[in-house]
Design an enzyme around this catalytic site. Structure first.
Site, PDB file in Angstrom:
ATOM      1  N   HIS A   1       0.809  -1.213   0.000  1.00 47.76           N
ATOM      2  CA  HIS A   1       0.000   0.000   0.000  1.00 47.76           C
ATOM      3  C   HIS A   1       0.846   1.267   0.000  1.00 47.76           C
ATOM      4  O   HIS A   1       0.399   2.322  -0.465  1.00 47.76           O
ATOM      5  CB  HIS A   1      -0.947   0.000   1.208  1.00 47.76           C
ATOM      6  CG  HIS A   1      -2.201   0.795   0.989  1.00 47.76           C
ATOM      7  ND1 HIS A   1      -2.220   1.991   0.318  1.00 47.76           N
ATOM      8  CD2 HIS A   1      -3.480   0.556   1.361  1.00 47.76           C
ATOM      9  CE1 HIS A   1      -3.469   2.461   0.287  1.00 47.76           C
ATOM     10  NE2 HIS A   1      -4.238   1.602   0.890  1.00 47.76           N
TER      11      HIS A   1
ATOM     12  N   ASP B   1     -10.756  -6.520 -18.489  1.00 51.34           N
ATOM     13  CA  ASP B   1     -10.977  -7.414 -19.625  1.00 51.34           C
ATOM     14  C   ASP B   1      -9.620  -7.821 -20.203  1.00 51.34           C
ATOM     15  O   ASP B   1      -8.929  -7.004 -20.805  1.00 51.34           O
ATOM     16  CB  ASP B   1     -11.824  -6.692 -20.683  1.00 51.34           C
ATOM     17  CG  ASP B   1     -12.098  -7.561 -21.903  1.00 51.34           C
ATOM     18  OD1 ASP B   1     -11.760  -8.762 -21.879  1.00 51.34           O
ATOM     19  OD2 ASP B   1     -12.638  -7.023 -22.901  1.00 51.34           O
TER      20      ASP B   1
END
Length: 451
Positions: A151, A396
């Site tokens: 992070h 995708d």
């Protein structure tokens, strides 16, 4: 779940001279652990070779993801940093198969102990690699792609940008662009810098003798919480249908966003499940919300016009008496959430960037994040994050495969809430919650009630 590791490899960093990149002030305020997300794609899918070839083409645009994390500490010693170029650690990639089951056997994707086998094991604070990936290929041709990123190198928006760039490369789209700007030199403070807010009190805790004494003076009950059995913290997934969300918004007077409404509802229900409202009448609870500063700094010279890779997130906080929250109406709780978020505005973000310019020198005082909860217990508070607008649900990788589920990896911290767009028929919102098991069972029983 039978997960068999086939190969472990490291995608090397770009062939460039080593360079130490100090953490930005946003990085210093970020949690010091890896964030793991699982993405499930129905078949057909690209081959592992195609995924790795595209990854090798994409990573040079994101140097921090192949950097090495260098932890330092102690008085007068330089702060942690990332080492890019040839001194980097590269990205760790694991290829695995799940030969004994089809992906459909594990859908809809929901928290379970078996999912831990689908992502790299990350020892808290110990992994040198900023980015770790695991590609799990099922017997049916479906895959679960696990991404674990530290992070302090990237927030959700930055990781979404990287994942879409990788997906574009797999589909044959051009990714031949210059590296995305990153690091402190890409953040521009005002001249001269000026802090309009007290960030030591909000984002950082100065390591002073008085602060250390305050820690030592904690009551025994809090001290005992420092030893948490993380196996007693359950991860659950609530599914709020589109109709349920619409009814919540109607009860909140149709004045608040989906996130403000649903997070306020979950905050109330967790408070009730924890029975905070039935004990001490003065018990208080708060909700912390991650706020993305990119939109708030739009139109300024603070961030590069061509984008920025890293962290640009601060935490908004609002609180209430537990009894008032539990017995009050949803609209009032949503109003508190909205007020907290709006208080962390563009002026606040600019002040924080200026704070970084004033306190960012090596050898300066050590800055400890105020959000650090090493015990893994947020109670009586809640920490809510929105993935509703990250576009993770639009990933995708081509070949006709479809994203059929995405989910945070195991979260061993009581009180964490993540809102995600649901991929089920009919849409709605999926709400990931990490909570003590005894409270999680009560939450499941009341999560869909309107009172």
């Amino acid at each position: 779940m039978d997960v068999q590791v086939q190969r472990t490899l490291v995608m090397p960093p770009p062939a460039a001279p080593s360079a130490e990149v100090p953490l930005t002030v946003f990085d210093l305020a970020a949690p010091t652990y890896h964030v793991t997300v699982l993405f499930a794609f129905s078949p057909p899918n690209p081959t592992n070779q195609a995924l790795l070839y595209a990854l090798a083409a994409t990573l040079p645009c994101f140097p921090l993801l192949t950097a090495a994390r260098l932890d330092r500490g102690g008085p007068g010693v330089a702060r942690p940093c990332h080492v890019t170029g040839e001194g980097g650690a590269g990205a760790l990639v694991i290829e695995a198969t799940v030969p004994s089951s089809a992906l459909s056997d594990h859908l809809p994707l929901a928290p379970s102990p078996g999912l831990a086998r689908l992502h790299p094991k990350v020892a808290r604070g110990a992994a040198r690699h900023v980015l770790m990936l695991q590609i799990n290929r099922f017997a049916c041709g479906g895959i679960v792609l696990a991404s674990s990123a530290h992070h302090q190198a990237a927030d959700g928006h930055s990781m979404t940008t990287f994942l879409h760039a990788w997906a574009d490369a797999v589909r044959g789209l051009d990714v031949g662009r210059a590296p995305v700007p990153y690091g402190p030199t890409a953040l521009v403070s005002r001249r001269p810098p000026r802090c309009e807010f007290e960030h030591h009190a909000a984002e950082f805790l100065p390591l002073s003798s008085s602060h250390a004494a305050a820690r030592e003076d904690k009551p025994p009950a809090e001290a005992d919480d420092r030893h948490v059995d993380h196996s007693e913290i359950a991860n659950v997934l609530l599914h709020d249908t589109s109709e349920f969300v619409a009814e919540l918004k109607r009860r909140a007077q149709d004045k608040y966003t989906t996130f403000e409404t649903v997070s306020a509802h979950v905050w109330r229900k967790i408070t009730i499940a924890r029975r905070l409202s039935t004990g001490d009448g003065d018990a208080c609870t708060s909700i912390r919300v991650a706020v993305n500063g990119r939109g708030r700094l739009a139109g300024t010279d603070t961030l590069p016009a061509e984008g920025f890779f890293g962290n640009v997130v601060l935490t908004a906080t609002c609180g209430a008496r537990a009894a008032d929250l539990a017995s009050g109406i949803l609209a009032d709780a949503a109003a508190l959430v909205r007020a907290g978020i709006r208080a962390v505005d563009g002026r606040y973000f600019q002040s924080f960037v200026d704070f970084g310019a004033l306190h960012g020198g090596e050898g300066d005082e050590e800055l400890e994040p105020a959000c650090a909860d090493e015990a893994g217990v947020l109670s009586p508070d809640v920490e809510a994050d929105s993935w509703l607008h990250l576009d993770l649900h639009r990933l995708d990788f081509g070949c006709g495969g479809r994203l059929v589920g995405f989910l945070p990896g195991k979260v061993p911290q009581d009180g964490v809430v993540v809102l995600m767009p649901s991929l089920r028929n009919g849409g709605g919102v999926d709400v990931f919650v990490a909570l003590w098991k005894k409270h999680a069972s009560e939450l499941n029983a009341i999560a869909y009630t309107m009172d």
